[in-house]
Design a protein around this motif. Structure first.
Motif, PDB file in Angstrom:
ATOM      1  N   ASP A  27       0.834  -1.208   0.000  1.00 42.90           N
ATOM      2  CA  ASP A  27       0.000   0.000   0.000  1.00 42.90           C
ATOM      3  C   ASP A  27       0.868   1.257   0.000  1.00 42.90           C
ATOM      4  O   ASP A  27       0.487   2.283  -0.570  1.00 42.90           O
ATOM      5  N   ASP A  28       1.999   1.191   0.665  1.00 46.15           N
ATOM      6  CA  ASP A  28       2.919   2.330   0.735  1.00 46.15           C
ATOM      7  C   ASP A  28       3.725   2.356  -0.559  1.00 46.15           C
ATOM      8  O   ASP A  28       4.573   1.492  -0.804  1.00 46.15           O
ATOM      9  N   PHE A  29       3.509   3.401  -1.384  1.00 46.10           N
ATOM     10  CA  PHE A  29       4.176   3.427  -2.686  1.00 46.10           C
ATOM     11  C   PHE A  29       5.670   3.674  -2.572  1.00 46.10           C
ATOM     12  O   PHE A  29       6.399   3.547  -3.561  1.00 46.10           O
ATOM     13  N   LYS A  30       6.144   3.998  -1.385  1.00 43.30           N
ATOM     14  CA  LYS A  30       7.590   4.130  -1.206  1.00 43.30           C
ATOM     15  C   LYS A  30       8.267   2.770  -1.192  1.00 43.30           C
ATOM     16  O   LYS A  30       9.482   2.678  -1.403  1.00 43.30           O
ATOM     17  N   GLU A  31       7.493   1.764  -0.877  1.00 39.26           N
ATOM     18  CA  GLU A  31       8.018   0.401  -0.880  1.00 39.26           C
ATOM     19  C   GLU A  31       7.953  -0.171  -2.301  1.00 39.26           C
ATOM     20  O   GLU A  31       6.999   0.091  -3.035  1.00 39.26           O
ATOM     21  N   PRO A  32       8.936  -0.979  -2.682  1.00 44.14           N
ATOM     22  CA  PRO A  32       8.897  -1.583  -4.025  1.00 44.14           C
ATOM     23  C   PRO A  32       7.910  -2.749  -4.088  1.00 44.14           C
ATOM     24  O   PRO A  32       7.570  -3.348  -3.065  1.00 44.14           O
ATOM     25  N   ILE A  33       7.468  -3.022  -5.307  1.00 42.90           N
ATOM     26  CA  ILE A  33       6.698  -4.241  -5.541  1.00 42.90           C
ATOM     27  C   ILE A  33       7.669  -5.409  -5.560  1.00 42.90           C
ATOM     28  O   ILE A  33       8.749  -5.327  -6.159  1.00 42.90           O
ATOM     29  N   LEU A  34       7.298  -6.517  -4.901  1.00 44.56           N
ATOM     30  CA  LEU A  34       8.138  -7.710  -4.862  1.00 44.56           C
ATOM     31  C   LEU A  34       7.546  -8.776  -5.763  1.00 44.56           C
ATOM     32  O   LEU A  34       6.338  -9.015  -5.734  1.00 44.56           O
ATOM     33  N   LYS A  35       8.400  -9.403  -6.524  1.00 40.97           N
ATOM     34  CA  LYS A  35       7.979 -10.524  -7.364  1.00 40.97           C
ATOM     35  C   LYS A  35       8.909 -11.701  -7.078  1.00 40.97           C
ATOM     36  O   LYS A  35      10.136 -11.587  -7.239  1.00 40.97           O
TER      37      LYS A  35
END
Length: 926
Positions: free
Chosen positions: A72-80
């Motif tokens: 939810d926090d856009f400062k955090e990266p998306i993890l795949k």
């Protein structure tokens, strides 16, 4: 960018702003990967750093080949986390320790690789971090944790299978099981009164990805409900809003169950593209939706669009988009994205001279043949190559080439296609001039353009997202695209590029490029002669993927086909006609013509217009008013069907022939029939006025032609010229053309017939034109230079009236041709036959450009090249618009079939004859 507009339908702006929170996209998946379900969860950090144990709330996406966590926090990266890299997936049991904080169940994943996406909320290359790492996810709905673990274990087993075919089969089985356990939620209907017609499983096709779900079609709407609820819970299309639908192929397989739906007439991007699992489901949805479209079957064909383009009702740009659509090119399929030609060859001048042919690219050649030196090298390799041979190792359109042009507005698409990386900076699209130069000189670069180069949105040329596309070897960064000197800004470039596409020089030559890409030069010996031969895998039907038994080989072959480039479906098998000259378009355009034609061909008559121009203007206005035709007089003087009508130049006398073997003369001044003549006891088949209005020629079923003197009121002579019934005649400059059921058309020299001293010996046979069956109809162009004949076997033949050479022979009907006639510009022939079809044939190429299927036989007609006034078997007059293939007016006329029709030059008067023996005089009522 068009396909982004559809894909990101909920966004207020086409261009995504860099400061907006990153949004999950199907483009984060691998190619041919599915997104199944999502769960709100917390990612618990397990690193040894100070943030160990920190919770990050977000959405856990379960996909067929990976786990994706979108915070939810856009400062955090998306993890795949790729499932194939996972060494352990397990359930951490719930712990209820009264002396410690309650620990709910969790999903624990041990992986050798994790991919970080959109770090710092910046669209850029993915970062891969290798090394064993442990990831823990707590679902907010605890009860679903065990089910999620079991699902991940099943998908993990599929991802670890050795063979790609086995992986695909296991994932497909999982998908079909999910679709079978779910159904369309009928609570999503727009109205409680809607009645379902069909429900089935399908996939929504988007650029590079597919999204599975359920289709439901009702008596009002078409719905698609994604299995995963992305990008919205349901997509809704009103059936009455649908304007066009097309069956689609995929991967060069013609039986692929695709269907694309458009709610606009000219936009090249559809509202939805569906791929069905069953051909029967696709055909049922197609057929049911088509019932809501008026004249759908005949309205949208390559030939009907061609006729509209030729007559200026479609611009070059619109016509090319329609051809792309008909050839299975879709903005939702990057492997078959719409293709348009390079137009301009001058990217160095300060001013763009559109009157100079050197400004433009040679449209008769493919890109690979534009440079003679490079072509010589390619041909040398081609001749030394074993079969199957090809001249070009790459194609003119592929997903990589499309995204080469569109990377600035579709960076995530390029990252998806290239495993999370941009292309090398020196290979990026950075200059119009350099790209054109590389297409001319590069050893493997033969790409054409895409529609965006001719649109009005220049964002694909500007780096508005401030993407870091790298630094070239020269030291410069890849930013906005460098424009040619003649363009002052991006908008100016697009405007001039559009103008170049619509210019006269391009309009006169565009048909040659269409021959290469959509037409007869696309394949076979004509393609070889035109240096237009690509790799066999780019052509439909060249490889039968379903016959490849090894699943891995089949998947590899399909992947190669989809990524390498695909040749459009062939639309034309004979040379494409040239567009009409702007001057003629101006004279023939109706007042309701489209804006594209209006911009190109202003039709306002000038002060110094010639009489010919005024005549054309009167004719045009007459045809525009043809729907107001009303009867003035009705006369029945024949006992049987009227077969021919001839009128003197001043309109004072009207002659008619009939199957009752009589020739009748009607006086317009007296408003009554004045004379009746009989030449034999057999039917008269036609009549015509000869020069000076002093002689009427009548053809007869007794094999003869009779000449009647109007001043003397008696027969002048008889021409016994055929071995069977004479069906029709034409006259031009002392030459008489006679058609007969003896399978010939004969050309006679007949000097002036205005004296009683004429004798049969003065008829000179000039030529005999042989046919394969009886000739039933005959017509000349206004200038008398071309002749058309229609036969009983359905063949239409076009002849040179001077050399008597056969120019075209087209078997276009399944029954006797009743009538055939040239358009006023002599470029087209319209024919009506016993098969109830009316067909427009191009004189130059012999191509059937338009086909209209009527409810009944049309026996005779008059036409102006676009509109047709025809008489049918029922006795009604029908007014057809050939450009849209629709009936615009039905006018009751005779009690039997309309068998003869005459119209004066200015279209102010119409006379019809019928099977009921009546002759009806009509006038245009403004």
């Amino acid at each position: 960018m068009a396909f982004l507009q559809r894909q990101e339908r909920n966004k207020e702006s086409l261009i995504m702003q860099i400061t907006v929170k990153h949004i999950f996209s199907l483009l984060l998946l691998d190619l041919e990967e599915y997104y199944f379900e999502q769960h709100t969860a917390h990612r618990i950090s397990s690193s040894s750093r100070k943030d160990k144990g920190r919770k990050v709330r977000g959405s856990l996406k379960i996909c067929s080949r990976s786990i994706i966590f979108d915070p939810d926090d856009f400062k955090e990266p998306i993890l795949k986390i790729p499932l194939r890299d996972c060494s352990r997936i397990e359930l951490v049991e719930e712990e209820n320790n009264p002396f410690a904080e309650r620990r709910p169940p969790a999903v624990c994943v041990l992986s050798a690789q994790v991919i970080f996406i959109k770090e710092g909320n910046i669209i850029g290359p993915y970062r891969n971090e290798r090394g064993s790492q442990k990831w823990t996810f707590q679902l907010e709905v605890y009860s679903k944790t065990e089910d999620v673990v079991q699902t991940l274990l099943q998908l993990h087993r599929a991802s670890c299978l050795e063979k790609l075919g086995d992986q695909a089969a296991m994932i497909a089985a999982n998908l079909q099981s999910r679709l079978a356990r779910t159904s369309f939620d009928k609570n999503c209907f727009q109205s409680v009164c809607e009645r379902p017609h069909l429900e089935c499983a399908a996939e929504m096709v988007l650029p590079l990805v597919c999204n599975p779900g359920h289709v439901c079609i009702t008596d009002e709407s078409l719905y698609f409900q994604p299995l995963n609820g992305y990008p919205e819970q349901v997509i809704h299309i009103k059936l009455h809003a649908v304007r066009r639908i097309y069956k689609r192929r995929h991967g060069l397989r013609p039986l692929t169950q695709g269907l694309e739906v458009f709610c606009t007439e000219n936009d090249f991007c559809s509202d939805i593209y569906l791929k069905f699992y069953s051909p029967a489901d696709r055909d049922e949805v197609y057929g049911y939706t088509a019932t809501f479209l008026e004249n759908h079957v005949t309205e949208h064909t390559a030939e009907s669009y061609m006729l509209q383009w030729q007559r200026g009702l479609l611009s070059n740009y619109q016509y090319l988009l329609h051809l792309n659509n008909l050839a299975d090119r879709s903005c939702n399929d990057l492997s078959q994205y719409p293709v348009l030609p390079w137009i301009i060859a001058d990217y160095s001048s300060g001013q763009l001279d559109m009157t100079n042919p050197a400004t433009f690219r040679d449209l008769s050649k493919p890109v690979g043949a534009l440079n003679p030196e490079r072509l010589d090298r390619l041909l040398s390799r081609y001749t030394a190559m074993p079969e199957p041979r090809f001249m070009y190792g790459s194609h003119y359109s592929s997903p990589g080439y499309v995204l080469f042009y569109l990377v600035r507005v579709a960076p995530e698409h390029m990252l998806c296609l290239q495993n999370g990386r941009y292309d090398h900076p020196d290979r990026m699209f950075s200059s119009i001039s350099e790209t054109w130069k590389n297409c001319l000189e590069g050893a493997t670069d033969f790409k054409e353009l895409i529609p965006e180069f001719f649109g009005d949105d220049s964002s694909f040329l500007e780096n508005k997202l401030r993407l870091d596309l790298g630094r070239k070897q020269s030291g410069s960064f890849v930013g906005d695209v460098v424009l040619p000197p003649w363009a002052s800004d991006f908008g100016d470039f697009l405007q001039k590029h559009r103008s170049a596409l619509e210019s006269q020089l391009v309009s006169e030559n565009l048909h040659q490029w269409i021959d290469l890409v959509f037409g007869y030069k696309q394949r076979g010996s004509h393609a070889v002669a035109a240096h237009n031969v690509f790799h066999p895998l780019t052509y439909e039907g060249s490889v039968d993927c379903e016959s490849i038994e090894d699943p891995d080989q089949r998947i590899a072959m399909l992947t190669q086909i989809l990524e390498f480039g695909q040749t459009p479906r062939q639309l034309f098998s004979s040379p494409h006609p040239q567009r009409m000259a702007p001057r003629f378009l101006a004279m023939t355009r109706s007042p309701s013509s489209g804006s594209a034609a209006s911009e190109l061909c202003p039709a306002s008559p000038c002060g110094d217009s010639s009489f010919e121009d005024l005549t054309e203007e009167s004719r045009r206005l007459g045809w525009a008013n043809m729907g107001n035709l009303e009867p003035v007089h009705r006369h029945r003087v024949h006992k049987e069907a009227v077969t021919g009508i001839a009128v003197t130049r001043d309109g004072s006398a009207v002659f008619s022939t009939s199957q009752d073997s009589t020739l009748k003369m009607f006086s317009r001044e007296m408003k009554d029939f004045q004379r009746s003549m009989s030449f034999s006891n057999m039917a008269l088949s036609s009549c015509l006025m000869l020069a000076e209005d002093e002689t009427v020629a009548c053809s007869s079923w007794d094999n003869n032609i009779y000449f009647y003197s109007v001043p003397y009121g008696r027969r002048l002579d008889t021409l016994m010229g055929h071995d069977d019934a004479v069906s029709q005649m034409c006259w031009c400059e002392e030459r008489l053309y006679s058609a007969s059921w003896d399978s010939t058309v004969k050309v006679w020299r007949c000097p002036s017939m205005n004296s009683s001293s004429h004798r049969r010996s003065q008829f000179e046979l000039l030529a005999e034109l042989e046919h394969d069956s009886g000739v039933n109809t005959l017509s000349l162009t206004a200038a008398g230079t071309l002749l058309v004949s229609g036969c009983k076997d359905g063949t239409v033949s076009i002849w040179d009236a001077d050399s008597y050479a056969s120019l075209q022979q087209v078997h276009c009907h399944d029954g006797t041709v009743h009538h055939a006639a040239f358009s006023p510009d002599s470029r087209h022939v319209l024919s009506a036959a016993a098969d109830s079809c009316m067909k427009v044939t191009d004189v130059q190429t012999g191509m059937v450009m338009s086909s209209v299927k009527a409810e009944e036989e049309q026996r005779c007609f008059c036409w102006d090249g676009s509109s047709v006034l025809c008489g049918g078997q029922s006795g009604d007059l029908l007014l057809w618009d050939l450009l849209s293939n629709t009936i615009t007016r039905r006018i009751p006329a005779h009690s039997g079939a309309v068998t003869a029709i005459w119209m004066n030059e200015l279209c102010a008067t119409v006379i019809t004859g019928g099977e009921d023996g009546q002759t009806i005089f009509w006038r245009l009522h403004s």
